[in-house]
Design a protein around this motif. Structure first.
Motif, PDB file in Angstrom:
ATOM      1  N   GLY A 130       0.795  -1.224   0.000  1.00  0.00           N
ATOM      2  CA  GLY A 130       0.000   0.000   0.000  1.00  0.00           C
ATOM      3  C   GLY A 130       0.823   1.267   0.000  1.00  0.00           C
ATOM      4  N   ASN A 131       2.042   1.220   0.543  1.00  0.00           N
ATOM      5  CA  ASN A 131       2.869   2.423   0.612  1.00  0.00           C
ATOM      6  C   ASN A 131       3.909   2.457  -0.510  1.00  0.00           C
ATOM      7  OD1 ASN A 131       1.543   3.432   2.924  1.00  0.00           O
ATOM      8  ND2 ASN A 131       2.756   2.105   4.245  1.00  0.00           N
ATOM      9  N   ALA A 132       4.796   1.474  -0.521  1.00  0.00           N
ATOM     10  CA  ALA A 132       5.829   1.456  -1.565  1.00  0.00           C
ATOM     11  C   ALA A 132       5.251   1.035  -2.918  1.00  0.00           C
ATOM     12  CB  ALA A 132       6.958   0.515  -1.156  1.00  0.00           C
ATOM     13  N   GLY A 133       4.340   0.034  -2.922  1.00  0.00           N
ATOM     14  CA  GLY A 133       3.795  -0.463  -4.181  1.00  0.00           C
ATOM     15  C   GLY A 133       3.017   0.588  -4.945  1.00  0.00           C
ATOM     16  N   LEU A 134       2.140   1.300  -4.255  1.00  0.00           N
ATOM     17  CA  LEU A 134       1.345   2.334  -4.927  1.00  0.00           C
ATOM     18  C   LEU A 134       2.240   3.473  -5.408  1.00  0.00           C
ATOM     19  CD1 LEU A 134      -1.374   3.494  -5.792  1.00  0.00           C
ATOM     20  CD2 LEU A 134      -1.607   4.470  -3.490  1.00  0.00           C
ATOM     21  N   THR A 135       3.253   3.808  -4.623  1.00  0.00           N
ATOM     22  CA  THR A 135       4.189   4.863  -5.022  1.00  0.00           C
ATOM     23  C   THR A 135       4.930   4.470  -6.293  1.00  0.00           C
ATOM     24  OG1 THR A 135       4.489   5.536  -2.717  1.00  0.00           O
ATOM     25  CG2 THR A 135       6.174   6.238  -4.289  1.00  0.00           C
ATOM     26  N   GLU A 136       5.377   3.233  -6.330  1.00  0.00           N
ATOM     27  CA  GLU A 136       6.074   2.749  -7.531  1.00  0.00           C
ATOM     28  C   GLU A 136       5.162   2.804  -8.750  1.00  0.00           C
ATOM     29  OE1 GLU A 136       8.892  -1.031  -8.742  1.00  0.00           O
ATOM     30  OE2 GLU A 136       7.172  -1.386  -7.426  1.00  0.00           O
ATOM     31  N   SER A 137       3.914   2.420  -8.587  1.00  0.00           N
ATOM     32  CA  SER A 137       2.959   2.453  -9.696  1.00  0.00           C
ATOM     33  C   SER A 137       2.736   3.878 -10.178  1.00  0.00           C
ATOM     34  CB  SER A 137       1.642   1.820  -9.252  1.00  0.00           C
ATOM     35  OG  SER A 137       0.681   1.870 -10.287  1.00  0.00           O
ATOM     36  N   ILE A 142       5.017  13.908  -1.590  1.00  0.00           N
ATOM     37  CA  ILE A 142       4.616  12.689  -0.906  1.00  0.00           C
ATOM     38  C   ILE A 142       4.623  12.905   0.608  1.00  0.00           C
ATOM     39  CG2 ILE A 142       6.986  11.808  -0.948  1.00  0.00           C
ATOM     40  CD1 ILE A 142       5.841   8.974  -0.971  1.00  0.00           C
ATOM     41  N   THR A 143       3.598  12.382   1.275  1.00  0.00           N
ATOM     42  CA  THR A 143       3.561  12.422   2.733  1.00  0.00           C
ATOM     43  C   THR A 143       4.130  11.116   3.262  1.00  0.00           C
ATOM     44  OG1 THR A 143       1.267  11.632   2.647  1.00  0.00           O
ATOM     45  CG2 THR A 143       1.613  13.992   2.947  1.00  0.00           C
ATOM     46  N   SER A 144       5.227  11.260   3.999  1.00  0.00           N
ATOM     47  CA  SER A 144       5.822  10.123   4.678  1.00  0.00           C
ATOM     48  C   SER A 144       5.564  10.292   6.172  1.00  0.00           C
ATOM     49  CB  SER A 144       7.323  10.048   4.374  1.00  0.00           C
ATOM     50  OG  SER A 144       7.897   8.902   4.975  1.00  0.00           O
ATOM     51  N   ILE A 158       9.517   1.084   7.551  1.00  0.00           N
ATOM     52  CA  ILE A 158      10.329   0.607   6.421  1.00  0.00           C
ATOM     53  C   ILE A 158       9.618   0.861   5.098  1.00  0.00           C
ATOM     54  CG2 ILE A 158      11.251  -1.474   5.316  1.00  0.00           C
ATOM     55  CD1 ILE A 158      11.777  -2.550   8.184  1.00  0.00           C
ATOM     56  N   SER A 159       8.304   0.606   5.049  1.00  0.00           N
ATOM     57  CA  SER A 159       7.559   0.817   3.803  1.00  0.00           C
ATOM     58  C   SER A 159       7.523   2.286   3.419  1.00  0.00           C
ATOM     59  CB  SER A 159       6.135   0.265   3.939  1.00  0.00           C
ATOM     60  OG  SER A 159       5.361   1.033   4.851  1.00  0.00           O
ATOM     61  N   LYS A 160       7.417   3.177   4.413  1.00  0.00           N
ATOM     62  CA  LYS A 160       7.401   4.615   4.115  1.00  0.00           C
ATOM     63  C   LYS A 160       8.776   5.082   3.640  1.00  0.00           C
ATOM     64  CE  LYS A 160       4.176   6.832   4.632  1.00  0.00           C
ATOM     65  NZ  LYS A 160       3.022   7.081   3.728  1.00  0.00           N
ATOM     66  N   LYS A 161       9.837   4.521   4.246  1.00  0.00           N
ATOM     67  CA  LYS A 161      11.182   4.917   3.830  1.00  0.00           C
ATOM     68  C   LYS A 161      11.465   4.465   2.405  1.00  0.00           C
ATOM     69  CE  LYS A 161      15.981   5.014   5.360  1.00  0.00           C
ATOM     70  NZ  LYS A 161      16.938   4.628   6.410  1.00  0.00           N
ATOM     71  N   VAL A 162      11.015   3.272   2.057  1.00  0.00           N
ATOM     72  CA  VAL A 162      11.192   2.790   0.679  1.00  0.00           C
ATOM     73  C   VAL A 162      10.466   3.715  -0.293  1.00  0.00           C
ATOM     74  CG1 VAL A 162      10.637   0.927  -0.931  1.00  0.00           C
ATOM     75  CG2 VAL A 162      11.554   0.387   1.335  1.00  0.00           C
ATOM     76  N   ALA A 163       9.251   4.131   0.064  1.00  0.00           N
ATOM     77  CA  ALA A 163       8.493   5.049  -0.795  1.00  0.00           C
ATOM     78  C   ALA A 163       9.214   6.387  -0.930  1.00  0.00           C
ATOM     79  CB  ALA A 163       7.094   5.251  -0.224  1.00  0.00           C
ATOM     80  N   GLU A 164       9.788   6.884   0.161  1.00  0.00           N
ATOM     81  CA  GLU A 164      10.573   8.130   0.108  1.00  0.00           C
ATOM     82  C   GLU A 164      11.715   7.998  -0.897  1.00  0.00           C
ATOM     83  OE1 GLU A 164      10.341   9.454   4.843  1.00  0.00           O
ATOM     84  OE2 GLU A 164      12.209   8.778   3.942  1.00  0.00           O
ATOM     85  N   GLU A 165      12.471   6.921  -0.752  1.00  0.00           N
ATOM     86  CA  GLU A 165      13.649   6.728  -1.602  1.00  0.00           C
ATOM     87  C   GLU A 165      13.264   6.609  -3.068  1.00  0.00           C
ATOM     88  OE1 GLU A 165      15.315   3.305   0.258  1.00  0.00           O
ATOM     89  OE2 GLU A 165      16.354   4.460   1.818  1.00  0.00           O
ATOM     90  N   MET A 166      12.122   5.972  -3.322  1.00  0.00           N
ATOM     91  CA  MET A 166      11.638   5.880  -4.701  1.00  0.00           C
ATOM     92  C   MET A 166      11.405   7.264  -5.293  1.00  0.00           C
ATOM     93  SD  MET A 166       8.851   2.806  -4.676  1.00  0.00           S
ATOM     94  CE  MET A 166       9.307   1.080  -4.510  1.00  0.00           C
ATOM     95  N   VAL A 167      10.733   8.120  -4.524  1.00  0.00           N
ATOM     96  CA  VAL A 167      10.403   9.467  -5.009  1.00  0.00           C
ATOM     97  C   VAL A 167      11.675  10.288  -5.213  1.00  0.00           C
ATOM     98  CG1 VAL A 167       9.285  11.643  -4.391  1.00  0.00           C
ATOM     99  CG2 VAL A 167       8.091   9.479  -4.025  1.00  0.00           C
ATOM    100  N   LEU A 168      12.590  10.235  -4.257  1.00  0.00           N
ATOM    101  CA  LEU A 168      13.827  11.016  -4.368  1.00  0.00           C
ATOM    102  C   LEU A 168      14.657  10.539  -5.559  1.00  0.00           C
ATOM    103  CD1 LEU A 168      14.802  11.246  -0.582  1.00  0.00           C
ATOM    104  CD2 LEU A 168      13.928  13.090  -2.032  1.00  0.00           C
ATOM    105  N   GLN A 169      14.754   9.228  -5.739  1.00  0.00           N
ATOM    106  CA  GLN A 169      15.520   8.683  -6.865  1.00  0.00           C
ATOM    107  C   GLN A 169      14.858   9.024  -8.194  1.00  0.00           C
ATOM    108  OE1 GLN A 169      18.450   7.342  -6.450  1.00  0.00           O
ATOM    109  NE2 GLN A 169      18.781   7.006  -8.643  1.00  0.00           N
ATOM    110  N   TYR A 170      13.544   8.935  -8.227  1.00  0.00           N
ATOM    111  CA  TYR A 170      12.795   9.297  -9.438  1.00  0.00           C
ATOM    112  C   TYR A 170      13.060  10.760  -9.809  1.00  0.00           C
ATOM    113  CZ  TYR A 170       8.718  10.836 -12.161  1.00  0.00           C
ATOM    114  OH  TYR A 170       7.890  11.399 -13.095  1.00  0.00           O
TER     115      TYR A 170
END
Length: 381
Positions: A79-86, A102-104, A116-128
């Motif tokens: 729900g956190n990292a998966g939706l962010t990736e999509s 993004i709200t973390s 952990i799921s929120k941090k992964v979503a953060e890193e996805m956004v920053l890397q993107y």
């Protein structure tokens, strides 16, 4: 301007959407809200196809959707990292370089499934953002409180406010437990600044400038005092940006709809009535005085206490006399032409109803009445 909002039906999403719909024209250097602002609302129940369509045209993304109370811990990552990736994949595939906010959570610093799921979503956004030259805004929010937050879900403030407003006992395991809070309106104000490129930023992360350090016990104390204020008519501290002010606004939003009103203690006799309306710790009290036709009230003075009289209905005369003098000052008052009459210390004063209907006077007094120290001395005008 087309704005995509994921998590549109959530606590933050509802407040953001309401604020965006009610922005005044010209809020951003002549930006015409009514003609140019279009919201694309997406939530967890929406069709995934809708997200793909929205990411083709959006000009800014508020990614608020997430999971914090799943049935099992695996849903955190989905729900956190998966939706962010999509979301990011759709933007990339559609060649859309719209800024992404993004709200973390501050729990992204902790070693738990949610964090952990929120941090992964953060890193996805920053890397993107780095790889695609896209502006990103990552907010690690503390505990957010305010209207429309679900009780018994993820906010101790919402849960306590809901229970205390209904006289349901609350459970506190550790009253000294420290908490960091942020008020929903302060979050939305910051998000609107981000939308206009005026965000608060520290290196890779953005932040809400106004937060509060408190304890679970202090939160409960404030909320209990708000319930008690209906009996002691005390107005909470309303200083700008005070935690108490924002907690009080939040508490009222959880009142049952059949409990918005409450009775006052009116002191009634043949002359009329006197009812205290509100008291405050450092701003005195406000009362309403009703004087029947032909009746005189007052004939007293004060050493330090001061008052302001405002007649809002009826006709009368307010008389004052310095206690050492014989000169009487008169002010003829009319409810159709409200004016403030200041009552200085050392002046005996009275109010006379010389009309044919009730004379209604709103009175502000610089001190809350204390029967042990009334500072009130009888003296005829």
């Amino acid at each position: 301007m087309k704005i995509l909002i994921t998590g549109a039906n959530g606590f933050i999403g509802q407040n953001l959407i309401t604020s965006l719909h009610n922005l005044p024209a010209g809020w951003n250097s002549g930006f015409d809200v009514e003609e140019k602002l279009y919201l694309m609302e997406y939530d967890m129940e929406s069709s995934p196809k809708l997200l793909e369509e929205y990411t083709k045209e959006c000009d800014f993304v508020f990614h608020l959707a997430g999971v914090n109370r799943p049935k099992n811990s695996d849903e955190f990552m989905e729900g956190n990292a998966g939706l962010t990736e999509s979301l990011l994949n759709h933007l990339k595939n559609n060649h859309n370089k719209a800024p992404v906010l993004i709200t973390s959570s501050i729990q992204a610093e902790l070693d738990n499934a949610y964090g952990i799921s929120k941090k992964v979503a953060e890193e996805m956004v920053l890397q993107y953002g780095k790889e695609n030259g896209v502006q990103t805004f990552v907010y690690r929010l503390p505990n957010v409180f305010g209207k429309w937050c679900r009780p018994n879900y993820n906010s101790v403030v919402a849960t306590f406010a809901f229970q205390i407003a209904r006289d349901i006992p609350i459970t506190i395991h550790d009253s000294a437990h420290k908490m960091q809070l942020v008020y929903i309106d302060d979050v939305i104000t910051e998000f609107l600044l981000a939308l206009t490129g005026k965000e608060h930023r520290a290196q890779s992360f953005c932040y809400i400038p106004t937060t509060y350090e408190t304890t679970v016990g202090e939160i409960a104390h404030f909320l209990h005092s708000f319930r008690q204020s209906r009996n002691n008519i005390q107005i909470p501290c309303m200083e700008e940006n005070s935690l108490e002010k924002k907690l009080y606004s939040t508490y009222l939003s959880y009142l049952p709809e059949n409990m918005f009103s409450y009775a006052l203690n009116a002191h009634i006799d043949a002359r009329g009535s006197f009812t205290e309306l509100f008291r405050s710790a450092d701003r005195g009290q406000v009362s309403v005085n009703i004087t029947k036709p032909g009746i005189i009230k007052g004939n007293h003075w004060h050493h330090t206490k001061t008052e302001k009289f405002v007649v809002i209905s009826g006709h009368g005369v307010i008389r004052l006399r310095k206690i050492q003098d014989s000169n009487v000052i008169e002010y003829f008052v009319d409810g159709e032409k409200p004016e403030v009459i200041d009552i200085p210390p050392g002046y005996t004063h009275q109010i006379v109803n010389n009309g044919s209907s009730d004379l209604i006077t709103v009175i502000w007094c610089s001190e809350c009445y204390d029967p042990n120290h009334p500072d009130t001395y009888f003296l005829e005008i």
